[in-house]
Design an enzyme around this catalytic site. Structure first.
Site, short mmCIF file in Angstrom:
data_model
loop_
_atom_site.label_atom_id
_atom_site.label_comp_id
_atom_site.label_asym_id
_atom_site.label_seq_id
_atom_site.Cartn_x
_atom_site.Cartn_y
_atom_site.Cartn_z
N SER A 127 0.81 -1.22 0.00
CA SER A 127 0.00 0.00 0.00
C SER A 127 0.84 1.27 0.00
O SER A 127 0.30 2.36 -0.16
CB SER A 127 -0.95 0.02 1.20
OG SER A 127 -0.27 0.34 2.38
N LYS A 165 1.58 4.27 7.21
CA LYS A 165 0.77 5.08 6.31
C LYS A 165 1.23 6.54 6.39
O LYS A 165 1.96 6.93 7.30
CB LYS A 165 -0.71 5.01 6.69
CG LYS A 165 -1.38 3.64 6.53
CD LYS A 165 -1.57 3.27 5.08
CE LYS A 165 -2.34 1.95 4.95
NZ LYS A 165 -1.56 0.80 5.42
#
Length: 205
Positions: A127, A165
Site C-alpha cells: 500500500s 501510512k
C-alpha cells in the site's frame, strides 16, 4: 586496516553496497549524490586516494569501472549503530503489532540521527509503493509520538494494530493514507504514533 577518512569510508561502503546489490559499481555522479558531494572532481579526488591506498582499482576509459581490491575492508564498529528490528508491520491491511526485538541490524551511523531512538520494521504489503516502500522492505523509524501532516508514520490503531501510512490530522478524525491508488484510507478517531519513517532499507534478490 588502512586509515580512511569518514568520507572515504562512506564512498567505499557505497561502492561495495552497489556492487553487491546491482552487480556493477556506481557512477561518479551516483557516488557524489550518495555521500553529499556536488563536485565530481571532489569525488574523483577521493577515488584517487582510495586507489593510492590499494583499496580500489579504476579504468579511466570506462565510467563505471571501479573494482574493490580488498573485500575485507569494512566499516569500523565505532561507525556502526546496531538498530533493533521489531516484529513486522503491514503496509496493507493492519496486522496485530508484535513489539519484540527479533534481531539487531547494523546500519552506518550516518543513517541514524544522533541521540535518537531508532528501530526497524519489516513491511508486509504494497500500500506504500508510490512512496517507494515495497513489500519486504525494512523501514527505519525514529521513535516519536507526534507527527506532522503528510509524514509517513508507524501508527497504532484503536485495536492495537500497527500500520505504515501517511498521516493526516483532519477536523474530526485521523486519516491514514496509503500511497497506492487502489487502496482506501483508514479513518480513525484516535491513533498512537510509534514513530516517523526516516529511511528504507532494501535487499535485492
Amino acid at each position: 586496516m588502512t586509515k580512511l577518512s569518514k568520507r572515504q569510508l562512506d564512498i567505499l561502503r557505497f561502492i561495495k553496497a552497489e556492487v553487491k546489490s546491482k552487480g556493477y559499481p556506481p557512477s561518479v555522479r551516483e557516488i557524489g549524490e550518495a555521500v553529499g558531494l556536488a563536485s565530481s572532481s571532489t569525488v574523483h579526488g577521493h577515488l584517487a586516494r582510495l586507489e593510492t591506498k590499494g583499496l580500489i582499482r579504476r579504468d579511466p576509459t570506462k565510467p563505471r569501472a571501479i573494482e574493490i581490491l580488498d573485500e575485507e575492508v569494512d566499516i569500523p564498529q565505532s561507525q556502526v549503530v546496531n538498530v533493533p528490528v521489531i516484529g513486522k508491520v503491514t503496509a496493507g491491511s493492519p496486522i496485530t503489532a508484535v513489539e519484540n526485538i527479533e534481531e539487531y541490524f547494523p546500519l552506518p551511523d550516518r543513517m541514524v540521527p544522533p541521540d535518537e531512538h531508532v528501530f526497524m520494521l519489516e513491511i508486509m504489503g504494497d500500500s506504500m509503493i508510490d512512496a517507494g516502500i515495497l513489500d519486504k522492505d525494512y523501514v527505519i523509524v525514529k521513535q516519536q509520538n507526534t507527527a506532522n501532516n503528510g509524514e509517513i508514520v508507524v501508527a497504532m490503531t484503536e485495536d492495537d494494530e500497527a500500520t505504515v501510512k501517511r498521516f493526516y490530522k483532519e477536523d474530526t478524525h485521523i486519516r491514514l493514507q496509503p500511497e497506492n491508488p487502489t487502496m482506501e484510507p483508514i479513518i480513525l478517531q484516535n491513533v498512537s504514533i510509534l514513530g516517523k519513517v526516516i529511511g528504507v532499507f532494501r535487499t535485492v534478490h
